[in-house]
Design an enzyme around this catalytic site. Structure first.
Site, mmCIF file in Angstrom:
data_model
loop_
_atom_site.group_PDB
_atom_site.id
_atom_site.type_symbol
_atom_site.label_atom_id
_atom_site.label_comp_id
_atom_site.label_asym_id
_atom_site.label_seq_id
_atom_site.Cartn_x
_atom_site.Cartn_y
_atom_site.Cartn_z
ATOM 1 N N ARG A 162 -16.443 51.891 -91.167
ATOM 2 C CA ARG A 162 -16.526 50.657 -90.369
ATOM 3 C C ARG A 162 -16.714 51.037 -88.904
ATOM 4 N NH1 ARG A 162 -12.447 45.426 -90.039
ATOM 5 N NH2 ARG A 162 -10.838 46.954 -89.614
ATOM 6 N N ASP A 443 -2.510 46.251 -87.451
ATOM 7 C CA ASP A 443 -3.655 46.749 -86.707
ATOM 8 C C ASP A 443 -3.976 45.739 -85.608
ATOM 9 O OD1 ASP A 443 -5.053 44.652 -87.875
ATOM 10 O OD2 ASP A 443 -6.345 45.928 -89.109
#
Length: 529
Positions: A162, A443
């Site tokens: 990603r 996160d």
């Protein structure tokens, strides 16, 4: 067009010289020269759309692209090694985590340069080295501190990278004095250093793309992919992408996003935490759309369940996979507590696979066994659920997708938001982007929910369940108290060495600002060396 020359602001060392070889730099320079100017326009378009939402408009399906939504077409067939993605694990590109994730009992590891990674220069460079070694099958680590050795096992998980979102710059690399897009750096270096090995392994070069808001952004990525394949003499479709539908505007653009990338796209993913953050951010000026405590905004709520079902229906109509969202829980050593955690995870994944998702995410390998039992129940030996079309569903309207979520705003919820945000921001500006906090793997997305919720409550003078109105003053008092709680929890040594004072200051400034800061990682990036 003359050849572009990139400027690097960090001193060269062995690691950076391996990644930024002359050929790799030339490729990156070409991409930046060709495609970076359009990024500014795409981001400006986002700002214009947000101004309309702030003036009272609501996101909706675009009448101008109705023909794309209503006509018959399919994306390119999904490559064989991407057809079975029942369980994916995500994490940063740190070496030990890469090895452990690839060795987990999962189908896919999504190595994250974005929300789970603090973009320090060393972190990004070594992350590319780690993924290069992982693709070559040579990655290993001897940890002198713990005395443990880490090696790649046979038949590791499939690796997907990603890249950073279009909004994130890479300040350590400049063209004509301007920082280049972090997305292009991550894409270019991962592709350049791995495409030969990936093809030799009988695979392609696979990416996750985050934070898209409009199909024109998907079309931009399509141009990047075509340019790259043509430059290296590779067949169209060597590069494949999964798009995270993690912004509220994008849920109204799913057919168009698939169509714009139809030669390269294989799946859409429910990036649920960022989606909740985007719901708050997009509808920040709408007093009738204010969310309650983060802990009560779960996927069984109508607006989120509709998002999941619409994504499945859209993807399966077009021949793309529909990936579910993240279970962020961390297993507990306490047996009774662990049972509660696994029961929650099981119920969450039952709903996803029951809806028709082809796969789902976890943040910790200790959840794999529980989730595996769920997908085996629903899929049996099938690699996916592309046969679940949901075409008989009632039409999912814009009104349902935007439906407010009921629930309380509590003092406990607000205080938890404060403690989580302070700890996460401190970790992020200390170089760690994925952090276990109070039993969850946090996160950037979850920290974004925490701080934007409070910002919105302050702006709209929302009452807590005890009747007190959330004001800047109340937030300041709670922040001072909860910062002390965190200081006691982590100890004086960690508090002093891990940027907690800077974190408190940053959190305070962006939460009490009159204008919402688009991403906390942007001012946070200024605090990284």
């Amino acid at each position: 067009m003359s050849k572009a020359s990139l400027q690097f602001t960090q001193p060269s060392d062995n690691a950076s010289e391996q990644i930024f070889s002359e050929q790799a730099k030339d490729f990156l320079a070409e991409l930046v020269q060709q495609f970076a100017p359009a990024v500014d326009q795409l981001l400006s378009t986002r700002e214009e759309a947000q101004k309309a939402y702030d003036s009272g408009a609501l996101p909706d399906f675009d009448p101008a692209t109705a023909d794309i939504r209503n006509s018959d077409w399919q994306v390119a067939p999904v490559p064989k090694d991407l057809q079975k993605r029942r369980l994916e694990i995500t994490g940063p590109v740190e070496r030990k985590m890469v090895i452990n994730a690839l060795n987990a009992d999962v189908d896919v590891f999504m190595a994250d340069f974005e929300d789970a990674q603090s973009p320090t220069w060393q972190g990004m460079v070594h992350g590319q080295l780690n993924l290069r070694d992982a693709n070559a099958g040579t990655i290993s680590l001897d940890d002198e501190k713990s005395g443990k050795s880490y090696r790649l096992q046979e038949d590791p998980a499939l690796l997907i990278a990603r890249v950073r979102g279009l909004h994130l710059p890479e300040k350590h690399i400049q063209l004509d004095g301007k920082a280049v897009p972090g997305a292009l750096v991550d894409f270019a270096m991962y592709f350049f250093h791995n495409y030969k090995q990936r093809l030799q392994n009988g695979s392609g070069v696979y990416f996750y793309l985050p934070k898209l808001q409009h199909h024109k952004e998907a079309a931009w990525w399509s141009e990047v992919f075509h340019f790259t394949e043509q430059k290296f003499g590779l067949p169209t479709g060597t590069i494949r992408a999964t798009i995270l539908i993690e912004t509220l505007p994008a849920v109204f653009q799913m057919h168009e996003i698939l169509h714009s990338l139809k030669e390269h796209i294989v799946a859409l993913n429910c990036g649920r935490w960022d989606y909740i953050f985007s719901y708050i951010k997009t509808l920040r000026a709408h007093p009738d759309r204010i969310l309650p405590d983060r802990q009560s905004v779960s996927m069984d709520k109508p607006f989120l369940n509709a998002y999941s079902r619409l994504l499945i229906r859209t993807c399966h109509k077009r021949g793309a996979l529909a990936m579910g969202g993240m279970a962020a829980f961390i297993p507990s050593k306490d047996a009774s507590e662990n049972k509660k955690i696994l029961d929650k995870v099981r119920a969450d994944k039952e709903q996803e696979f029951g809806n028709g998702h082809d796969g789902t995410w976890i943040a910790h390998p200790g959840l794999a066994e529980t989730v595996k039992a769920v997908y085996q129940k629903h899929l049996g030996d099938k690699p996916n659920q592309l046969d679940v079309t949901r075409q008989d569903d009632t039409e999912i309207s814009a009104e349902l997708l935007l439906q407010p979520c009921p629930g309380e705003r509590t003092e406990q919820g607000m205080r938890t938001n404060i403690r989580v945000a302070v700890q996460y921001i401190a970790a992020w500006i200390s170089g760690r982007g994925c952090v276990p906090i109070y039993g969850l793997m946090e996160d950037a997305a979850t920290a974004e929910i925490s701080r934007t919720s409070i910002w919105q409550w302050i702006q709209h003078e929302q009452p807590l369940s005890d009747g007190r109105v959330v004001t800047k003053s109340l937030f300041a008092d709670m922040l001072a108290e909860e910062a002390q709680v965190v200081r006691t929890e982590v100890g004086e040594e960690r508090w002093a060495s891990e940027n907690f004072d800077k974190a408190v200051k940053l959190f305070s400034s962006i939460t009490t600002a009159d204008q919402l800061t688009e991403f906390l990682t942007l001012p946070g990036y200024d605090l990284l060396p």
